[in-house]
Design an enzyme around this catalytic site. Structure first.
Site, PDB file in Angstrom:
ATOM      1  N   LYS A   1       2.969   1.330   9.757  1.00 17.00           N
ATOM      2  CA  LYS A   1       4.417   1.341   9.993  1.00 17.00           C
ATOM      3  C   LYS A   1       4.603   1.678  11.475  1.00 17.00           C
ATOM      4  CE  LYS A   1       8.695   1.171   8.535  1.00 17.00           C
ATOM      5  NZ  LYS A   1       9.340  -0.128   8.352  1.00 17.00           N
TER       6      LYS A   1
ATOM      7  N   ASP B   1      -2.007   4.036  -1.775  1.00 16.63           N
ATOM      8  CA  ASP B   1      -1.719   4.469  -3.136  1.00 16.63           C
ATOM      9  C   ASP B   1      -0.637   3.572  -3.738  1.00 16.63           C
ATOM     10  OD1 ASP B   1      -1.667   5.945  -5.416  1.00 16.63           O
ATOM     11  OD2 ASP B   1      -0.820   7.763  -4.539  1.00 16.63           O
TER      12      ASP B   1
ATOM     13  N   ASP C   1       6.338  -2.126   4.636  1.00 19.05           N
ATOM     14  CA  ASP C   1       7.478  -2.621   3.847  1.00 19.05           C
ATOM     15  C   ASP C   1       7.398  -4.141   3.678  1.00 19.05           C
ATOM     16  OD1 ASP C   1       7.816  -2.605   6.593  1.00 19.05           O
ATOM     17  OD2 ASP C   1       9.954  -2.152   6.560  1.00 19.05           O
TER      18      ASP C   1
ATOM     19  N   ASP D   1      -1.225   0.203  -6.564  1.00 20.39           N
ATOM     20  CA  ASP D   1      -0.578   0.208  -7.880  1.00 20.39           C
ATOM     21  C   ASP D   1       0.339  -1.004  -8.026  1.00 20.39           C
ATOM     22  OD1 ASP D   1      -1.812   2.467  -8.769  1.00 20.39           O
ATOM     23  OD2 ASP D   1       0.031   3.485  -9.371  1.00 20.39           O
TER      24      ASP D   1
ATOM     25  N   TYR E   1      -1.120  13.187   2.376  1.00 22.88           N
ATOM     26  CA  TYR E   1      -1.560  13.977   1.223  1.00 22.88           C
ATOM     27  C   TYR E   1      -2.328  15.230   1.638  1.00 22.88           C
ATOM     28  CZ  TYR E   1      -0.266  10.040  -1.778  1.00 22.88           C
ATOM     29  OH  TYR E   1       0.428   9.057  -2.439  1.00 22.88           O
TER      30      TYR E   1
END
Ligand code: NAD
Length: 360
Positions: free
Chosen positions: A189, A245, A221, A249, A141
């Site tokens: 990852k 993020d 994942d 959620d 970001y």
């Protein structure tokens, strides 16, 4: 205990739910003889209308001078045509950046009484109690270079972390795990991304200072699946900005209503506390917003800014008891409602305070 709280209630249901959180904090202060003071300032749409900017200077100055900031929510449909930095949400991003918190804490829990509100099966989610620690100031970001070059038809962002940035957020996560069930899961990852290899190495190094905490690593994942299949297995989860993020959620569906979820952003000049939900313009002014996420956000203020752990637990227990006793706001009124009572925002706040008073 002295605590100077800046309240930026914002727009829509923000003022309705923060009023209930502040009332609970005042009750805790009175019962324990603490000196809590509350200053109110504008942020978001209400500040655009009154001050011409989503984050007026006096709000920012008061935030930096406070011990904790309690933010309601910002946003409204009438501001949607403004440029991103001029919109209410611009004020939120500016205050977050100015306060400099790098660790975003987002609890994810399942209340037995609310399992009907989740699309997941009760036997999977019951008893879930995860604390996500999302790194908030680094990663894709904020990383540079970043560009969408319309001429070449190429767009890219850069996921970048320094070892220090990983180490500081990992320390926060280990410290939280020490006070909980002593398990930390770091999500990356590292099978594909070099930045994740650095992340994993830095977290593993910090682990040496916390021998009482069990550290595991998961790929993001796989973690997205594990959270849905076996959420109870996780205690504290630390991850980078973008992964956090998405995972937080995703985990929100476990609790079943946005209106229940609190958050805190710590590690900067002043901690910033906000319920996870937005300004909910569809229900604003109707007196039906769920104030429990804001009240649980108040509990995080008690825990992380006032050092009042016992009182934080009392508030969390009162919220649990309200649900056990069958009280619901409209967003929680699903399934078989036999024996359940639907309440307004203020009635729900009053009920929490009534149960809290009985626990002093
Ligand atoms: P939202 O969270 O405001 O609402 C989503 C849905 O959840 C709505 O149906 C709403 O009624 C319901 N809901 C949310 N909180 C609730 C509560 N406490 N009690 C009962 N129901 C609740 O998200 P949205 O509709 O996508 O966004 C509305 C506005 O809020 C937009 O302007 C958006 O930019 C802004 N927003 C602000 C924040 C923030 O201030 N932190 C976060 C998200 C969205």
């Amino acid at each position: 205990m002295k605590l100077n709280v800046l309240v930026t209630a914002g727009d829509g249901i923000g003022p309705e739910v923060t009023a209930e959180a502040v009332a609970v904090l005042k009750q805790i202060a009175q019962a324990g003889g603490h000196d809590f003071s509350f200053t109110e300032k504008r942020i978001g749409g209400i500040a655009i209308v009154n001050d011409g900017t989503p984050l007026p200077k006096d709000t920012l100055d008061a935030a930096v001078a406070s011990d904790a900031v309690l933010l309601g929510a910002v946003g409204g449909n009438e501001f949607n045509s403004l440029a991103p930095d001029k919109r209410p949400e611009g004020g939120l991003l500016q205050i977050r950046a100015a306060l400099g918190g790098f660790a975003n804490l987002r609890p994810c829990f399942s209340f037995k009484e609310l399992t009907v509100n989740s699309p997941l099966r009760p036997e999977i989610i019951e008893g879930t109690d995860i604390m996500f620690v999302r790194e908030l100031l680094g990663g894709a970001y904020f990383g540079k270079p970043r560009e969408w070059n319309k001429e070449t038809g190429v767009g890219y962002n850069t996921m970048v972390y320094t070892k220090d940035e990983v180490t500081r957020v990992a320390r926060v996560a280990f410290q939280l795990a020490q006070k909980r069930r002593k398990k930390l899961c770091s999500v990356d990852k590292a099978n594909v991304l070099e930045v994740s290899q650095l992340w994993r190495a830095a977290v593993t190094e910090v682990a040496k200072d916390f021998p009482d905490v069990t550290l595991e690593h998961q790929y993001v994942d796989a973690m997205a699946m594990h959270i849905m299949n076996r959420p109870r297995d996780f205690d504290v989860v630390v991850t980078e900005n973008l992964f956090g993020d998405i995972l937080t959620d995703e985990s929100g569906v476990i609790t079943g209503s946005l209106g229940m979820l609190p958050s805190a952003t710590i590690g900067g000049k002043v901690n910033l506390y906000e319920p996870v939900h937005g300004s909910a313009p569809d229900i604003a002014g109707k007196g039906i917003a769920n104030p429990l996420g804001a009240i649980l956000t108040g509990a995080l203020i008690l825990r992380h800014s006032a050092g009042l752990e016992k009182e934080a637990v009392l508030v969390e227990t009162a919220v649990k008891k309200v649900l056990e006793d069958g009280f619901r706001t409209k967003d929680l009124a699903r399934g078989n409602m036999d024996g359940l009572t639907v309440m307004s925002t203020t009635e729900m706040g009053a009920k929490v305070r009534e149960l809290l008073a009985a626990s002093f």
